[in-house]
Design a protein around this motif. Structure first.
Motif, short mmCIF file in Angstrom:
data_model
loop_
_atom_site.label_atom_id
_atom_site.label_comp_id
_atom_site.label_asym_id
_atom_site.label_seq_id
_atom_site.Cartn_x
_atom_site.Cartn_y
_atom_site.Cartn_z
N PHE A 5 0.80 -1.22 -0.15
CA PHE A 5 0.02 -0.02 -0.01
C PHE A 5 0.97 1.36 -0.15
O PHE A 5 0.58 2.46 0.19
N SER A 6 2.16 1.19 -0.41
CA SER A 6 2.95 2.13 -0.51
C SER A 6 2.48 2.91 -1.67
O SER A 6 2.09 2.85 -2.39
N SER A 7 3.37 4.28 -1.62
CA SER A 7 3.01 5.21 -2.89
C SER A 7 4.03 4.83 -4.03
O SER A 7 3.88 5.65 -5.09
N LYS A 8 4.81 4.04 -3.78
CA LYS A 8 5.75 3.70 -4.85
C LYS A 8 4.77 3.01 -6.19
O LYS A 8 4.03 2.22 -5.81
N VAL A 145 -13.24 8.51 -4.43
CA VAL A 145 -12.18 9.23 -3.64
C VAL A 145 -11.06 8.22 -2.95
O VAL A 145 -11.73 7.35 -2.20
N HIS A 146 -9.83 8.51 -3.32
CA HIS A 146 -8.98 7.40 -2.82
C HIS A 146 -7.37 8.10 -3.06
O HIS A 146 -7.31 8.92 -3.71
N PRO A 147 -6.36 7.40 -2.17
CA PRO A 147 -5.08 7.92 -2.44
C PRO A 147 -4.59 7.52 -3.78
O PRO A 147 -5.00 6.67 -4.42
N ALA A 148 -3.59 8.43 -4.12
CA ALA A 148 -3.03 8.17 -5.44
C ALA A 148 -2.39 6.74 -5.80
O ALA A 148 -2.31 6.19 -6.66
N ALA A 149 -1.72 6.18 -4.67
CA ALA A 149 -1.30 4.94 -4.73
C ALA A 149 -2.42 3.70 -4.94
O ALA A 149 -2.05 2.63 -5.34
N TYR A 164 -5.78 -3.43 -3.90
CA TYR A 164 -6.38 -1.99 -3.81
C TYR A 164 -7.03 -1.65 -2.45
O TYR A 164 -8.00 -2.72 -2.27
N GLU A 165 -6.60 -0.73 -1.58
CA GLU A 165 -7.38 -0.76 -0.39
C GLU A 165 -7.58 0.93 -0.07
O GLU A 165 -6.67 1.63 -0.21
N PHE A 166 -8.81 1.14 0.15
CA PHE A 166 -9.23 2.61 0.36
C PHE A 166 -10.64 2.64 1.02
O PHE A 166 -11.30 1.56 1.34
N GLU A 167 -10.93 3.90 1.43
CA GLU A 167 -12.22 4.17 2.15
C GLU A 167 -13.16 4.11 1.23
O GLU A 167 -13.12 4.86 0.26
N ALA A 168 -14.17 3.58 1.25
CA ALA A 168 -15.55 3.47 0.35
C ALA A 168 -16.22 5.31 0.43
O ALA A 168 -16.70 5.34 1.46
#
Length: 333
Positions: A5-8, A145-149, A164-168
């Protein structure tokens, strides 16, 4: 092991690496068949049974009639004091018999076009485990809506797995699709689906249906030769969708037709309430036709006061006549 889940930029996992991560102590709370209790409370409406004469199509890898009302609630897991709703999706290639004359090699998710209709509550932590078993590189890009990674624009190669992990967020109706160039080709081959994020307070009871409009570029000419609702041309024309008279119907409608700038959707002999992008709990307008660009989606609600069979289709008649045609069969209540 590197942090998935890093931004790399994501370089992919082997199946062995993924299995090693999955064995690292995740606690299973309940199976997917049991986790829908909260979500399924949204749809206690009466669902008409399929006709006794209906036979699922043996020549297809999925049943378009099942796709209509099939919502994937995933599996709830408890990890380090938090709850995660986890989904598993696999990309592959599958031949589709679009009609008696046309067989088309689709790129698809979980063996179907469109892919599974994923569903969660707003604010939940969502994890999508994506396996690519197809010979081409693919990805899963979610709207919302989610992080760029977690944006799903990095290629996942054959035999690799991405997480892929993010808040719904936010509540509404969001498409997902492959985002590997040429994106038009990957989408027109079938790599797309719906992600429904329900509002915390839910919505009124309704018979809920998923209708996804797609087109097939049969000759690689960047133009569609045939169109469909839920993957198979004219399926709901030949097998009308049964609904009950005077009962609220909620349609989650998505346009994923590439190469055509805009498509309309029209129902006969009725009007529908429009909840644009599913982002409101109050209808913004009423009509019997709505115009949608590619990846545009809405919730439409209506009830038929009279029994009978009623057409639905785009009002671009050439598109309707080339596969994007269906019927509602309104049964007496």
């Amino acid at each position: 092991m590197s942090n998935p889940f890093s931004s790399k930029p994501f370089k992919g996992w082997s199946r062995r690496q993924f299995l090693g991560w999955g064995a690292a102590g995740v606690g299973l709370v309940t199976a997917s068949a049991a986790v829908g209790s909260r979500l399924s409370a949204h749809t206690p409406a009466r669902i008409p049974p399929l006709p006794a004469s209906y036979v699922p199509p043996s020549q297809l890898p999925f049943d378009p009639m099942a796709v209509l009302r099939d919502f994937d609630y995933g599996t709830l897991k408890r990890e380090n004091g938090r709850t995660v709703r986890e989904f598993e999706v696999t990309a592959n290639s599958t031949p589709l018999q679009l009609n008696s004359a046309i067989s088309f090699v689709s790129w698809n998710l979980n063996g179907r076009v469109p892919g599974p209709t994923l569903r969660a509550w707003a604010g939940e932590q969502v994890r999508v485990i994506f396996h690519n078993q197809d010979g081409h590189s693919h990805s899963m890009h979610f709207h919302g809506v989610h992080p760029a990674a977690m944006d799903g624009v990095q290629p996942v190669r054959h035999g690799q797995t991405a997480v892929y992990e993010f808040e719904a967020s936010p509540f509404g109706v969001h498409p997902y699709h492959c985002h590997i160039a040429p994106v038009t080709r990957h989408i027109s081959k079938g790599l797309y689906g719906l992600f429904i994020v329900d509002p915390p307070q839910g919505r009124p009871a309704a018979d809920e249906l998923v209708l996804v409009m797609g087109g097939y570029d049969l000759k690689g000419e960047d133009r569609n030769g045939i169109y469909a609702f839920n993957g198979i041309p004219n399926y709901y024309r030949d097998h009308p969708i049964a609904i009950y008279q005077n009962q609220r119907v909620r349609v989650y409608l998505l346009n994923m037709i590439e190469f055509d700038a805009a498509i309309t959707f029209h129902i006969h002999a009725n009007m529908f309430q429009i909840y644009r992008t599913g982002r409101t709990l109050t209808a913004s307008e009423e009509s019997d036709v709505i115009t949608m660009g590619t990846a545009e989606r809405h919730i439409l609600e209506f009830a038929y006061p009279y029994p009978g069979q009623y057409m639905f289709h785009p009002h671009q008649d050439a598109i309707a006549e080339n596969g994007c045609m269906g019927l509602f069969d309104v049964l007496p209540s």
